[in-house]
Design an enzyme around this catalytic site. Sequence first.
Site, PDB file in Angstrom:
ATOM      1  N   GLU A  55       0.924  -1.166  -0.158  1.00  0.00           N
ATOM      2  CA  GLU A  55       0.112  -0.193  -0.150  1.00  0.00           C
ATOM      3  C   GLU A  55       0.854   1.212  -0.017  1.00  0.00           C
ATOM      4  OE1 GLU A  55      -2.530  -2.849   2.682  1.00  0.00           O
ATOM      5  OE2 GLU A  55      -0.242  -2.648   2.047  1.00  0.00           O
ATOM      6  N   SER A 173      18.414 -40.902 -14.168  1.00  0.00           N
ATOM      7  CA  SER A 173      17.336 -40.078 -14.062  1.00  0.00           C
ATOM      8  C   SER A 173      17.267 -38.636 -14.977  1.00  0.00           C
ATOM      9  CB  SER A 173      16.624 -39.835 -12.727  1.00  0.00           C
ATOM     10  OG  SER A 173      17.952 -39.115 -11.930  1.00  0.00           O
ATOM     11  N   TRP A 175      17.335 -36.739 -18.332  1.00  0.00           N
ATOM     12  CA  TRP A 175      16.364 -35.715 -18.035  1.00  0.00           C
ATOM     13  C   TRP A 175      14.879 -36.683 -18.144  1.00  0.00           C
ATOM     14  CZ3 TRP A 175      17.843 -32.650 -14.084  1.00  0.00           C
ATOM     15  CH2 TRP A 175      19.021 -31.913 -14.385  1.00  0.00           C
ATOM     16  N   GLY A 302      14.288 -38.739  -2.140  1.00  0.00           N
ATOM     17  CA  GLY A 302      14.107 -39.835  -2.736  1.00  0.00           C
ATOM     18  C   GLY A 302      12.886 -40.633  -2.479  1.00  0.00           C
ATOM     19  N   LEU A 305      12.548 -41.032   1.461  1.00  0.00           N
ATOM     20  CA  LEU A 305      12.179 -39.871   2.385  1.00  0.00           C
ATOM     21  C   LEU A 305      11.010 -39.168   2.071  1.00  0.00           C
ATOM     22  CD1 LEU A 305      13.219 -37.671   4.151  1.00  0.00           C
ATOM     23  CD2 LEU A 305      14.310 -36.488   2.364  1.00  0.00           C
ATOM     24  N   SER A 308       8.397 -41.308   4.133  1.00  0.00           N
ATOM     25  CA  SER A 308       8.596 -40.909   5.636  1.00  0.00           C
ATOM     26  C   SER A 308       8.001 -39.638   5.879  1.00  0.00           C
ATOM     27  CB  SER A 308      10.008 -40.897   5.836  1.00  0.00           C
ATOM     28  OG  SER A 308      10.902 -42.138   5.767  1.00  0.00           O
TER      29      SER A 308
END
Length: 376
Positions: A55, A173, A175, A302, A305, A308
């Site tokens: 503002e 992996s 791409w 990954g 994780l 989890s």
Amino acid sequence: MDSGFDEKFMRLALELAKKGCGKVNPNPLVGAVIVKDGNVIGSGYHTRYGNLHAEREAFASLTDPGDAQGADLYVTLEPCCHYGKQPPCTEAILEHKIARVFIGSSDPNPLVAGKGVKLLRSHGIQVTEHMLKAECDRLNEVFFHYMKTKRPYVVMKYAMTMDGKIATASGKSRWITGEIARRHVHEDRNRYMAIMVGIQTVLKDDPMLNCRLEGGRNPVRIVCDSCLRIPEDSQLVKSAGEIPLWIAAVQPETDSGKAERLKAAGCRILYVDADENCHVDLKKLMELLGQEGIDSILLEGGAQLHESALRSGIVNKVQAYIAPKLFGGKEAPSPLGGSGVDAPDEAWLLSEPVITGLGPDLLLESEVIYPCLQES
């Protein structure tokens, strides 16, 4: 003025607010537009943490401060009415004799939370709330979550093929997705305050985890590494003096000296309680990170994780980048590891996805729907 005109000016305020991405955390993204006789006479946005609020930026852009008398103000978030790093925006609105204020989102900050609207109305200003509320709320999902919980907003991100693989059976992996999708990932690395991975990702890929956008902000890099296995010659450690690297570990029984060498290299080690599997307790880690001012995390871990994180209830949103490719392979990994659920009705539930096309790839984004008792 009809609602179509009003929405047009609020959308302009929204576009302005987005320019603050990566610069205002843990403050909200806010845009403001001043309109008189159907014309924009001033505009602004919160440019950086500690700088003027939207503002006041808009008022500062006026050719003549007196021009705002009797004008309309469109602002994406309820104006503040308390002193912080900046004085109250409600004061500036009153000083400039604004006639009407249109607001997108209500501010959950207890210091504001309706008080700004109430103050403006008490001075005879006409206030319209909740204009384009859904879009304004979505813009600040991080701020709202952090303000209410004092824990980071966690976005779990992964890229996969149409057969659900995040790598080939041999582990390759790069791409999966194309350049447009990968650029979008770096825009999010600029947007969110931190990026988090597990130690297996570090050992396997030796990533840098930086933001590669010109003028972008590097996130705080966080590694869940219970036993301090991170290699001292990894890219993360070697760059820790330039880009923050925080290592979340379980307090070791003996110290071989590695912790001190990592600290000397510029790393920060956060000791966290262990969970039932002797890994870093992710809920405790989120509490600690929240206390450190980390309002958002892009989780690029990954499969292990990721699972989890879902089981611990810390994930707020899932981003799935899907490429029109098929890898196949019984041993090729999927986005979630662990044991998974036993039956379909035990699945983690997600909201209806928002789908974005990114060249040949698709991005699906959904909120995680936790049962009330489990909600993070």
